[in-house]
Write a protein that holds these residues in place. Structure first.
Motif, PDB file in Angstrom:
ATOM      1  N   ASP A  78      14.949   5.723  93.706  1.00 27.05           N
ATOM      2  CA  ASP A  78      14.053   6.874  93.760  1.00 27.05           C
ATOM      3  C   ASP A  78      12.730   6.417  94.365  1.00 27.05           C
ATOM      4  OD1 ASP A  78      13.037   9.441  93.317  1.00 27.05           O
ATOM      5  OD2 ASP A  78      13.671   9.499  91.234  1.00 27.05           O
ATOM      6  N   ILE A  79      11.736   7.261  94.269  1.00 30.45           N
ATOM      7  CA  ILE A  79      10.376   6.887  94.634  1.00 30.45           C
ATOM      8  C   ILE A  79       9.505   7.080  93.402  1.00 30.45           C
ATOM      9  CG2 ILE A  79      10.620   7.394  97.091  1.00 30.45           C
ATOM     10  CD1 ILE A  79       9.241  10.090  96.592  1.00 30.45           C
ATOM     11  N   CYS A 116       0.122  12.135  91.294  1.00 27.27           N
ATOM     12  CA  CYS A 116       0.732  11.092  92.109  1.00 27.27           C
ATOM     13  C   CYS A 116      -0.014   9.772  91.921  1.00 27.27           C
ATOM     14  CB  CYS A 116       0.730  11.501  93.576  1.00 27.27           C
ATOM     15  SG  CYS A 116       1.501  10.280  94.663  1.00 27.27           S
ATOM     16  N   ARG A 117      -1.334   9.822  91.986  1.00 27.91           N
ATOM     17  CA  ARG A 117      -2.149   8.616  91.787  1.00 27.91           C
ATOM     18  C   ARG A 117      -1.879   8.011  90.403  1.00 27.91           C
ATOM     19  NH1 ARG A 117      -6.772  10.653  93.201  1.00 27.91           N
ATOM     20  NH2 ARG A 117      -6.590   9.961  95.336  1.00 27.91           N
ATOM     21  N   ARG A 118      -1.805   8.861  89.368  1.00 24.29           N
ATOM     22  CA  ARG A 118      -1.563   8.391  88.004  1.00 24.29           C
ATOM     23  C   ARG A 118      -0.183   7.763  87.884  1.00 24.29           C
ATOM     24  NH1 ARG A 118       1.431  10.785  84.582  1.00 24.29           N
ATOM     25  NH2 ARG A 118       1.198  12.878  85.472  1.00 24.29           N
ATOM     26  N   GLU A 119       0.837   8.415  88.438  1.00 18.73           N
ATOM     27  CA  GLU A 119       2.199   7.899  88.350  1.00 18.73           C
ATOM     28  C   GLU A 119       2.338   6.548  89.055  1.00 18.73           C
ATOM     29  OE1 GLU A 119       4.779   8.833  86.640  1.00 18.73           O
ATOM     30  OE2 GLU A 119       4.225  10.854  85.994  1.00 18.73           O
ATOM     31  N   ILE A 120       1.717   6.386  90.203  1.00 17.05           N
ATOM     32  CA  ILE A 120       1.765   5.109  90.914  1.00 17.05           C
ATOM     33  C   ILE A 120       1.101   4.021  90.077  1.00 17.05           C
ATOM     34  CG2 ILE A 120       0.863   3.853  92.923  1.00 17.05           C
ATOM     35  CD1 ILE A 120       1.379   6.469  94.534  1.00 17.05           C
ATOM     36  N   GLU A 177       0.713   4.050  86.739  1.00 12.80           N
ATOM     37  CA  GLU A 177       1.522   3.815  85.544  1.00 12.80           C
ATOM     38  C   GLU A 177       2.809   3.049  85.849  1.00 12.80           C
ATOM     39  OE1 GLU A 177       0.232   7.879  83.124  1.00 12.80           O
ATOM     40  OE2 GLU A 177       2.313   7.642  83.784  1.00 12.80           O
ATOM     41  N   GLU A 178       3.468   3.393  86.937  1.00  7.26           N
ATOM     42  CA  GLU A 178       4.772   2.815  87.225  1.00  7.26           C
ATOM     43  C   GLU A 178       4.703   1.474  87.947  1.00  7.26           C
ATOM     44  OE1 GLU A 178       7.322   5.659  89.136  1.00  7.26           O
ATOM     45  OE2 GLU A 178       7.063   7.130  87.512  1.00  7.26           O
ATOM     46  N   LEU A 179       3.702   1.297  88.818  1.00  6.22           N
ATOM     47  CA  LEU A 179       3.632   0.095  89.635  1.00  6.22           C
ATOM     48  C   LEU A 179       2.419  -0.782  89.350  1.00  6.22           C
ATOM     49  CD1 LEU A 179       4.648   1.642  93.079  1.00  6.22           C
ATOM     50  CD2 LEU A 179       6.121   0.524  91.401  1.00  6.22           C
ATOM     51  N   GLY A 180       1.448  -0.256  88.608  1.00  5.61           N
ATOM     52  CA  GLY A 180       0.229  -1.012  88.356  1.00  5.61           C
ATOM     53  C   GLY A 180      -0.643  -1.150  89.587  1.00  5.61           C
ATOM     54  N   VAL A 181      -0.550  -0.178  90.494  1.00  5.78           N
ATOM     55  CA  VAL A 181      -1.261  -0.206  91.774  1.00  5.78           C
ATOM     56  C   VAL A 181      -2.158   1.022  91.873  1.00  5.78           C
ATOM     57  CG1 VAL A 181      -0.940  -0.064  94.275  1.00  5.78           C
ATOM     58  CG2 VAL A 181       0.607  -1.455  92.901  1.00  5.78           C
ATOM     59  N   THR A 182      -3.339   0.839  92.433  1.00  5.61           N
ATOM     60  CA  THR A 182      -4.247   1.959  92.658  1.00  5.61           C
ATOM     61  C   THR A 182      -4.032   2.503  94.068  1.00  5.61           C
ATOM     62  OG1 THR A 182      -5.871   0.989  91.182  1.00  5.61           O
ATOM     63  CG2 THR A 182      -6.671   2.669  92.706  1.00  5.61           C
ATOM     64  N   ALA A 183      -3.794   3.803  94.164  1.00  5.98           N
ATOM     65  CA  ALA A 183      -3.591   4.470  95.455  1.00  5.98           C
ATOM     66  C   ALA A 183      -4.825   5.318  95.742  1.00  5.98           C
ATOM     67  CB  ALA A 183      -2.334   5.320  95.417  1.00  5.98           C
ATOM     68  N   ASP A 184      -5.736   4.786  96.539  1.00 11.75           N
ATOM     69  CA  ASP A 184      -7.016   5.458  96.798  1.00 11.75           C
ATOM     70  C   ASP A 184      -7.016   6.356  98.022  1.00 11.75           C
ATOM     71  OD1 ASP A 184      -8.415   4.372  94.606  1.00 11.75           O
ATOM     72  OD2 ASP A 184      -8.807   2.523  95.721  1.00 11.75           O
ATOM     73  N   LYS A 185      -6.044   6.199  98.905  1.00 12.09           N
ATOM     74  CA  LYS A 185      -6.071   6.934 100.178  1.00 12.09           C
ATOM     75  C   LYS A 185      -4.889   7.891 100.321  1.00 12.09           C
ATOM     76  CE  LYS A 185      -8.478   3.265 102.601  1.00 12.09           C
ATOM     77  NZ  LYS A 185      -8.361   2.265 103.675  1.00 12.09           N
ATOM     78  N   LEU A 186      -4.516   8.549  99.247  1.00  8.86           N
ATOM     79  CA  LEU A 186      -3.374   9.461  99.308  1.00  8.86           C
ATOM     80  C   LEU A 186      -3.653  10.638 100.227  1.00  8.86           C
ATOM     81  CD1 LEU A 186      -2.300   9.642  95.565  1.00  8.86           C
ATOM     82  CD2 LEU A 186      -1.109   8.487  97.429  1.00  8.86           C
ATOM     83  N   GLU A 187      -2.669  10.954 101.045  1.00 10.51           N
ATOM     84  CA  GLU A 187      -2.746  12.146 101.878  1.00 10.51           C
ATOM     85  C   GLU A 187      -1.427  12.895 101.755  1.00 10.51           C
ATOM     86  OE1 GLU A 187      -2.727  11.404 106.204  1.00 10.51           O
ATOM     87  OE2 GLU A 187      -2.374   9.300 105.706  1.00 10.51           O
ATOM     88  N   ASN A 218       4.356  -8.955  93.505  1.00  5.98           N
ATOM     89  CA  ASN A 218       3.180  -8.816  92.648  1.00  5.98           C
ATOM     90  C   ASN A 218       3.217  -7.577  91.757  1.00  5.98           C
ATOM     91  OD1 ASN A 218       2.071 -11.152  93.722  1.00  5.98           O
ATOM     92  ND2 ASN A 218       0.903 -10.047  95.281  1.00  5.98           N
ATOM     93  N   LEU A 219       4.198  -6.702  91.957  1.00  9.68           N
ATOM     94  CA  LEU A 219       4.274  -5.483  91.158  1.00  9.68           C
ATOM     95  C   LEU A 219       4.696  -5.806  89.731  1.00  9.68           C
ATOM     96  CD1 LEU A 219       6.027  -3.017  93.611  1.00  9.68           C
ATOM     97  CD2 LEU A 219       3.596  -3.191  93.098  1.00  9.68           C
ATOM     98  N   ARG A 220       4.104  -5.087  88.799  1.00 13.93           N
ATOM     99  CA  ARG A 220       4.452  -5.228  87.382  1.00 13.93           C
ATOM    100  C   ARG A 220       4.838  -3.856  86.869  1.00 13.93           C
ATOM    101  NH1 ARG A 220       4.941  -9.335  89.095  1.00 13.93           N
ATOM    102  NH2 ARG A 220       3.669 -11.167  88.906  1.00 13.93           N
ATOM    103  N   PHE A 221       6.053  -3.735  86.359  1.00 12.26           N
ATOM    104  CA  PHE A 221       6.563  -2.461  85.876  1.00 12.26           C
ATOM    105  C   PHE A 221       6.138  -2.296  84.422  1.00 12.26           C
ATOM    106  CE2 PHE A 221       9.811  -3.993  89.024  1.00 12.26           C
ATOM    107  CZ  PHE A 221       9.242  -3.317  90.087  1.00 12.26           C
TER     108      PHE A 221
END
Length: 134
Positions: free
Chosen positions: A11-12, A27-31, A33-43, A75-78
Motif C-alpha cells: 500500500d502507500i 496526510c502529513r500526520r499519517e506519514i 506516524e507511520e514512517l517517522g518522517v516529516t513531509a513539509d512540501k506536500l502538494e 533509516n525509516l522506523r515503523f
C-alpha cells in the motif's frame, strides 16, 4: 510503497481524516506516524472517487512531497507497528505489488507527476473525460 502487517498487499502511507482535520494535514500526520518522517512540501497530486460496495464510496486525496524520494529506506522506523517494510517501487512494477484498483490510482498519479500534469482527477483510479482538476 509500504507493506502493512494487516494486509496481504503493498500500500502507500495513509489513513482516514480525523474530525476537523484537512486531508493535507491528515496526510502529513499519517506519514509522521507511520514512517517517522516529516513531509513539509506536500502538494495535491490526485483526487480519486473510489466506489466501494462494502465501505461506501470514498473521495481519496493523494499528495506528493518532492523531498520524500530522498529518504533512505534503511533509516525509516515503523513506530506504530502497522508496517513491516517499505521500498521504492518502479512505476512499471506497481502491478506486481498491490491490488488492481490501487495500482491504477498509483500509476495514473505517478505518470501525472512525471509529466507535470497534477493535480489529477480520477474515477475509480482511471482518468475520466474531465481528467484535470481546473
Amino acid at each position: 510503497m509500504v507493506r502493512p502487517t494487516y494486509k496481504d498487499y503493498w500500500d502507500i502511507p495513509g489513513g482516514y481524516v480525523e474530525p476537523g482535520e484537512s486531508p493535507k494535514t491528515a496526510c502529513r500526520r499519517e506519514i509522521q506516524e507511520e514512517l517517522g518522517v516529516t513531509a513539509d512540501k506536500l502538494e495535491l497530486a490526485a483526487v480519486d472517487w473510489a466506489p466501494n460496495d462494502k465501505e461506501g464510496d470514498k473521495i481519496l486525496f493523494l499528495f506528493a512531497d518532492p523531498d520524500l524520494h530522498e529518504i533512505e529506506i534503511s533509516n525509516l522506523r515503523f513506530l506504530d507497528h502497522e508496517l513491516a517494510e517499505a521500498r521504492y517501487v518502479d512505476v512499471n512494477d506497481i502491478d506486481n505489488y498491490t491490488i488492481p484498483r490501487l495500482a491504477r490510482r498509483l500509476i495514473a498519479t505517478a505518470n501525472a507527476l512525471i509529466s507535470h500534469q497534477i493535480p489529477l482527477y480520477l474515477e475509480h483510479g482511471e482518468q475520466s473525460d474531465a481528467a484535470q482538476v481546473e
